[in-house]
Design a protein around this motif. Structure first.
Motif, mmCIF file in Angstrom:
data_model
loop_
_atom_site.group_PDB
_atom_site.id
_atom_site.type_symbol
_atom_site.label_atom_id
_atom_site.label_comp_id
_atom_site.label_asym_id
_atom_site.label_seq_id
_atom_site.Cartn_x
_atom_site.Cartn_y
_atom_site.Cartn_z
ATOM 1 N N GLU A 1 3.819 1.885 -12.384
ATOM 2 C CA GLU A 1 4.135 0.660 -11.670
ATOM 3 C C GLU A 1 5.397 0.850 -10.840
ATOM 4 O O GLU A 1 6.217 1.735 -11.112
ATOM 5 C CB GLU A 1 4.297 -0.523 -12.621
ATOM 6 N N ALA A 2 5.545 -0.007 -9.838
ATOM 7 C CA ALA A 2 6.650 0.146 -8.899
ATOM 8 C C ALA A 2 7.951 -0.373 -9.496
ATOM 9 O O ALA A 2 7.969 -1.381 -10.204
ATOM 10 C CB ALA A 2 6.352 -0.605 -7.611
ATOM 11 N N THR A 3 9.008 0.337 -9.225
ATOM 12 C CA THR A 3 10.354 -0.099 -9.568
ATOM 13 C C THR A 3 11.044 -0.581 -8.296
ATOM 14 O O THR A 3 10.530 -0.400 -7.188
ATOM 15 C CB THR A 3 11.166 1.056 -10.173
ATOM 16 N N ASP A 4 12.215 -1.163 -8.454
ATOM 17 C CA ASP A 4 12.984 -1.578 -7.280
ATOM 18 C C ASP A 4 13.317 -0.372 -6.404
ATOM 19 O O ASP A 4 13.353 -0.480 -5.171
ATOM 20 C CB ASP A 4 14.271 -2.280 -7.710
ATOM 21 N N ASP A 5 13.558 0.772 -7.034
ATOM 22 C CA ASP A 5 13.883 1.964 -6.254
ATOM 23 C C ASP A 5 12.699 2.422 -5.412
ATOM 24 O O ASP A 5 12.884 2.917 -4.298
ATOM 25 C CB ASP A 5 14.341 3.102 -7.178
ATOM 26 N N VAL A 6 11.484 2.272 -5.924
ATOM 27 C CA VAL A 6 10.309 2.627 -5.127
ATOM 28 C C VAL A 6 10.175 1.667 -3.944
ATOM 29 O O VAL A 6 9.853 2.080 -2.825
ATOM 30 C CB VAL A 6 9.031 2.607 -5.990
ATOM 31 N N HIS A 7 10.438 0.388 -4.193
ATOM 32 C CA HIS A 7 10.411 -0.567 -3.081
ATOM 33 C C HIS A 7 11.481 -0.224 -2.051
ATOM 34 O O HIS A 7 11.236 -0.309 -0.842
ATOM 35 C CB HIS A 7 10.607 -1.993 -3.599
ATOM 36 N N ALA B 1 0.836 -1.206 0.000
ATOM 37 C CA ALA B 1 0.000 0.000 0.000
ATOM 38 C C ALA B 1 0.867 1.251 0.000
ATOM 39 O O ALA B 1 0.572 2.228 -0.709
ATOM 40 C CB ALA B 1 -0.931 -0.009 1.213
ATOM 41 N N LEU B 2 1.947 1.235 0.780
ATOM 42 C CA LEU B 2 2.865 2.380 0.791
ATOM 43 C C LEU B 2 3.530 2.547 -0.570
ATOM 44 O O LEU B 2 3.688 3.678 -1.057
ATOM 45 C CB LEU B 2 3.922 2.208 1.876
ATOM 46 N N VAL B 3 3.881 1.452 -1.202
ATOM 47 C CA VAL B 3 4.439 1.508 -2.561
ATOM 48 C C VAL B 3 3.446 2.174 -3.501
ATOM 49 O O VAL B 3 3.816 3.016 -4.335
ATOM 50 C CB VAL B 3 4.798 0.089 -3.059
ATOM 51 N N LEU C 1 3.427 5.918 -2.917
ATOM 52 C CA LEU C 1 4.619 6.553 -3.469
ATOM 53 C C LEU C 1 4.545 6.636 -4.990
ATOM 54 O O LEU C 1 4.894 7.666 -5.581
ATOM 55 C CB LEU C 1 5.872 5.779 -3.030
ATOM 56 N N CYS C 2 4.090 5.576 -5.625
ATOM 57 C CA CYS C 2 3.943 5.592 -7.090
ATOM 58 C C CYS C 2 2.966 6.679 -7.517
ATOM 59 O O CYS C 2 3.206 7.384 -8.513
ATOM 60 C CB CYS C 2 3.455 4.226 -7.581
ATOM 61 N N ARG C 3 1.879 6.818 -6.788
ATOM 62 C CA ARG C 3 0.873 7.816 -7.126
ATOM 63 C C ARG C 3 1.466 9.223 -7.087
ATOM 64 O O ARG C 3 1.220 10.035 -7.986
ATOM 65 C CB ARG C 3 -0.300 7.701 -6.144
#
Length: 235
Positions: free
Chosen positions: A169-175, A156-158, A161-163
Protein backbone atom coordinates in the motif's frame (compact mmCIF):
# COMPACT_ATOMS: atom_id res chain seq x y z
CA UNK A 1 -21.34 19.93 -27.34
CA UNK A 2 -24.13 19.27 -29.81
CA UNK A 3 -24.63 21.80 -32.58
CA UNK A 4 -27.88 23.68 -32.71
CA UNK A 5 -30.46 22.30 -35.11
CA UNK A 6 -31.06 25.71 -36.68
CA UNK A 7 -28.65 27.06 -39.30
CA UNK A 8 -26.82 30.37 -39.01
CA UNK A 9 -28.09 33.39 -40.88
CA UNK A 10 -28.22 32.76 -44.62
CA UNK A 11 -26.01 34.99 -46.77
CA UNK A 12 -27.19 36.69 -49.93
CA UNK A 13 -26.81 34.57 -53.11
CA UNK A 14 -24.19 36.98 -54.47
CA UNK A 15 -21.94 36.51 -51.41
CA UNK A 16 -19.53 33.61 -50.77
CA UNK A 17 -20.97 30.87 -48.58
CA UNK A 18 -20.23 31.33 -44.88
CA UNK A 19 -17.81 28.95 -43.12
CA UNK A 20 -20.68 27.07 -41.48
CA UNK A 21 -22.26 26.47 -44.91
CA UNK A 22 -19.17 24.86 -46.41
CA UNK A 23 -18.66 21.10 -46.74
CA UNK A 24 -17.73 19.18 -43.62
CA UNK A 25 -13.97 19.26 -44.27
CA UNK A 26 -13.98 23.07 -44.37
CA UNK A 27 -16.38 23.12 -41.45
CA UNK A 28 -14.03 21.07 -39.31
CA UNK A 29 -11.18 23.45 -40.15
CA UNK A 30 -13.38 26.39 -39.19
CA UNK A 31 -14.33 24.71 -35.92
CA UNK A 32 -10.69 24.02 -35.05
CA UNK A 33 -9.70 27.61 -35.88
CA UNK A 34 -12.37 28.77 -33.46
CA UNK A 35 -11.05 26.44 -30.76
CA UNK A 36 -7.43 27.54 -31.17
CA UNK A 37 -8.36 31.23 -31.27
CA UNK A 38 -10.62 30.82 -28.24
CA UNK A 39 -7.91 29.02 -26.26
CA UNK A 40 -5.46 31.82 -26.98
CA UNK A 41 -7.87 34.62 -26.07
CA UNK A 42 -9.39 32.89 -23.05
CA UNK A 43 -5.87 32.18 -21.79
CA UNK A 44 -4.78 35.80 -22.25
CA UNK A 45 -7.91 37.58 -21.01
CA UNK A 46 -10.02 35.11 -19.09
CA UNK A 47 -13.54 33.91 -19.83
CA UNK A 48 -15.50 36.98 -18.78
CA UNK A 49 -13.32 39.53 -20.64
CA UNK A 50 -13.27 37.65 -23.94
CA UNK A 51 -16.12 38.28 -26.37
CA UNK A 52 -17.41 35.92 -29.01
CA UNK A 53 -16.90 38.69 -31.57
CA UNK A 54 -13.16 38.79 -30.74
CA UNK A 55 -12.89 35.03 -31.06
CA UNK A 56 -14.73 34.93 -34.38
CA UNK A 57 -12.62 37.76 -35.78
CA UNK A 58 -9.38 36.03 -34.71
CA UNK A 59 -10.57 32.79 -36.33
CA UNK A 60 -11.57 34.49 -39.58
CA UNK A 61 -15.22 33.51 -39.30
CA UNK A 62 -18.42 35.05 -37.91
CA UNK A 63 -20.19 34.91 -34.55
CA UNK A 64 -22.93 32.68 -35.98
CA UNK A 65 -20.33 29.92 -36.41
CA UNK A 66 -19.79 29.86 -32.63
CA UNK A 67 -23.51 29.35 -32.07
CA UNK A 68 -23.60 26.68 -34.77
CA UNK A 69 -20.72 24.59 -33.43
CA UNK A 70 -20.75 25.27 -29.69
CA UNK A 71 -24.10 26.75 -28.74
CA UNK A 72 -22.70 29.76 -26.86
CA UNK A 73 -19.50 31.13 -25.30
CA UNK A 74 -19.73 28.77 -22.32
CA UNK A 75 -20.03 25.81 -24.68
CA UNK A 76 -17.00 26.99 -26.61
CA UNK A 77 -15.00 27.38 -23.39
CA UNK A 78 -15.89 23.85 -22.30
CA UNK A 79 -15.02 22.52 -25.75
CA UNK A 80 -11.57 24.12 -25.45
CA UNK A 81 -10.90 21.92 -22.43
CA UNK A 82 -12.32 18.84 -24.15
CA UNK A 83 -10.04 19.59 -27.11
CA UNK A 84 -6.98 19.73 -24.84
CA UNK A 85 -7.76 16.93 -22.41
CA UNK A 86 -7.94 13.20 -22.78
CA UNK A 87 -11.12 11.37 -21.89
CA UNK A 88 -11.48 10.74 -18.17
CA UNK A 89 -8.63 8.45 -17.15
CA UNK A 90 -7.65 8.02 -20.79
CA UNK A 91 -3.92 8.57 -20.23
CA UNK A 92 -3.53 5.89 -17.57
CA UNK A 93 -3.18 3.03 -20.03
CA UNK A 94 -0.11 4.71 -21.51
CA UNK A 95 1.94 3.97 -18.39
CA UNK A 96 0.04 1.63 -16.07
CA UNK A 97 0.47 -1.85 -17.50
CA UNK A 98 1.39 -4.78 -15.22
CA UNK A 99 4.01 -6.10 -17.65
CA UNK A 100 5.80 -2.74 -18.02
CA UNK A 101 9.22 -2.24 -16.54
CA UNK A 102 9.60 0.89 -14.43
CA UNK A 103 11.35 2.65 -17.31
CA UNK A 104 8.59 1.72 -19.75
CA UNK A 105 6.02 3.11 -17.34
CA UNK A 106 7.97 6.35 -16.93
CA UNK A 107 8.38 6.66 -20.70
CA UNK A 108 4.63 6.28 -21.15
CA UNK A 109 3.91 8.70 -18.33
CA UNK A 110 6.10 11.48 -19.67
CA UNK A 111 5.01 10.71 -23.22
CA UNK A 112 1.42 11.65 -22.48
CA UNK A 113 2.46 14.70 -20.45
CA UNK A 114 4.70 16.03 -23.21
CA UNK A 115 2.29 15.32 -26.07
CA UNK A 116 1.18 19.01 -26.28
CA UNK A 117 4.75 20.01 -27.16
CA UNK A 118 4.51 17.89 -30.31
CA UNK A 119 1.05 19.04 -31.42
CA UNK A 120 0.95 20.76 -34.80
CA UNK A 121 -2.53 22.24 -34.66
CA UNK A 122 -2.16 24.14 -31.42
CA UNK A 123 0.58 25.41 -29.17
CA UNK A 124 1.55 23.99 -25.81
CA UNK A 125 1.94 27.43 -24.26
CA UNK A 126 -1.58 28.38 -25.39
CA UNK A 127 -2.99 25.30 -23.71
CA UNK A 128 -1.01 25.93 -20.53
CA UNK A 129 -2.05 29.57 -20.35
CA UNK A 130 -5.69 28.51 -20.52
CA UNK A 131 -5.18 25.99 -17.72
CA UNK A 132 -3.45 28.62 -15.58
CA UNK A 133 -6.18 31.16 -16.29
CA UNK A 134 -8.81 28.62 -15.24
CA UNK A 135 -6.88 27.97 -12.02
CA UNK A 136 -6.75 31.73 -11.29
CA UNK A 137 -10.34 32.44 -12.32
CA UNK A 138 -12.11 29.10 -11.83
CA UNK A 139 -15.34 28.32 -13.60
CA UNK A 140 -15.46 24.74 -12.31
CA UNK A 141 -13.71 23.08 -15.25
CA UNK A 142 -10.33 22.87 -13.49
CA UNK A 143 -11.93 21.04 -10.55
CA UNK A 144 -13.45 18.61 -13.04
CA UNK A 145 -10.06 18.10 -14.70
CA UNK A 146 -8.47 17.33 -11.32
CA UNK A 147 -11.18 14.85 -10.42
CA UNK A 148 -11.53 13.18 -13.83
CA UNK A 149 -7.91 13.08 -15.02
CA UNK A 150 -5.22 14.34 -12.67
CA UNK A 151 -6.35 12.35 -9.62
CA UNK A 152 -6.75 9.01 -11.48
CA UNK A 153 -3.36 9.51 -13.15
CA UNK A 154 -1.70 10.27 -9.82
CA UNK A 155 -3.22 7.20 -8.15
CA UNK A 156 -2.21 5.03 -11.11
CA UNK A 157 1.36 6.32 -10.87
CA UNK A 158 1.31 5.58 -7.13
CA UNK A 159 0.26 2.03 -7.96
CA UNK A 160 3.11 1.68 -10.45
CA UNK A 161 5.62 2.91 -7.88
CA UNK A 162 4.28 0.61 -5.16
CA UNK A 163 4.52 -2.35 -7.52
CA UNK A 164 8.18 -1.68 -8.29
CA UNK A 165 9.03 -0.82 -4.69
CA UNK A 166 7.43 -4.02 -3.45
CA UNK A 167 4.89 -2.21 -1.27
CA UNK A 168 1.39 -3.46 -0.60
CA UNK A 169 0.00 0.00 0.00
CA UNK A 170 1.04 3.58 -0.59
CA UNK A 171 2.78 5.63 2.06
CA UNK A 172 3.04 9.41 2.20
CA UNK A 173 6.56 9.08 0.82
CA UNK A 174 5.26 7.22 -2.24
CA UNK A 175 2.72 9.98 -2.78
CA UNK A 176 5.51 12.54 -2.44
CA UNK A 177 7.49 10.67 -5.08
CA UNK A 178 4.41 10.52 -7.33
CA UNK A 179 3.98 14.29 -6.99
CA UNK A 180 7.68 14.93 -7.64
CA UNK A 181 7.92 12.90 -10.85
CA UNK A 182 5.41 15.01 -12.83
CA UNK A 183 6.90 18.17 -11.29
CA UNK A 184 10.00 17.62 -13.45
CA UNK A 185 7.89 17.81 -16.59
CA UNK A 186 5.62 20.58 -15.33
CA UNK A 187 8.70 22.73 -14.80
CA UNK A 188 9.65 22.12 -18.43
CA UNK A 189 6.17 23.01 -19.67
CA UNK A 190 5.85 26.24 -17.71
CA UNK A 191 9.44 27.35 -18.39
CA UNK A 192 9.36 27.27 -22.18
CA UNK A 193 9.87 31.03 -22.42
CA UNK A 194 12.93 30.79 -20.18
CA UNK A 195 14.37 27.81 -22.07
CA UNK A 196 13.79 29.50 -25.42
CA UNK A 197 15.52 32.64 -24.16
CA UNK A 198 18.60 30.80 -22.90
CA UNK A 199 18.93 27.62 -24.98
CA UNK A 200 16.32 27.81 -27.79
CA UNK A 201 17.73 24.78 -29.61
CA UNK A 202 16.58 22.56 -26.73
CA UNK A 203 12.92 22.89 -27.76
CA UNK A 204 13.29 23.66 -31.46
CA UNK A 205 12.73 20.20 -32.97
CA UNK A 206 10.81 16.99 -32.25
CA UNK A 207 14.17 15.28 -31.71
CA UNK A 208 15.12 17.85 -29.06
CA UNK A 209 11.81 17.32 -27.29
CA UNK A 210 12.28 13.54 -27.43
CA UNK A 211 15.68 13.99 -25.79
CA UNK A 212 14.02 15.95 -23.01
CA UNK A 213 11.71 12.99 -22.47
CA UNK A 214 14.64 10.58 -22.25
CA UNK A 215 16.40 12.75 -19.68
CA UNK A 216 13.25 13.15 -17.60
CA UNK A 217 12.95 9.38 -17.44
CA UNK A 218 16.58 9.21 -16.26
CA UNK A 219 15.92 11.81 -13.56
CA UNK A 220 12.72 10.08 -12.42
CA UNK A 221 14.54 6.76 -12.19
CA UNK A 222 17.13 8.45 -9.98
CA UNK A 223 14.38 9.74 -7.68
CA UNK A 224 12.84 6.26 -7.56
CA UNK A 225 16.19 4.62 -6.78
CA UNK A 226 16.83 7.14 -3.99
CA UNK A 227 13.49 6.26 -2.41
CA UNK A 228 14.14 2.53 -2.86
CA UNK A 229 17.54 2.88 -1.17
CA UNK A 230 15.95 4.86 1.67
CA UNK A 231 13.41 2.07 2.24
CA UNK A 232 16.15 -0.57 2.21
CA UNK A 233 18.16 1.35 4.77
CA UNK A 234 15.09 1.84 6.91
CA UNK A 235 14.34 -1.89 6.77
Amino acid sequence: MNAKATSPTTTAPSQPADDVRKPRSDGEQSRERLLVSAMRLFGQQGFSKTSTREIAQAAGTNVAAISYYFGDKAGLYQSCFSFMCAEAGGNVAAFDQPHFTLRESLEGYYGQMMAPLLKENTEADVMLRLFFREMLEPTGLWAMEVENNIKPEHLALVGVLCRHLGLDEATDDVHRLAFSIPALCIQLLISQDVINAITPHMLSTPEAITEWGDRLVDYAEALFNAEKLRLQRKA
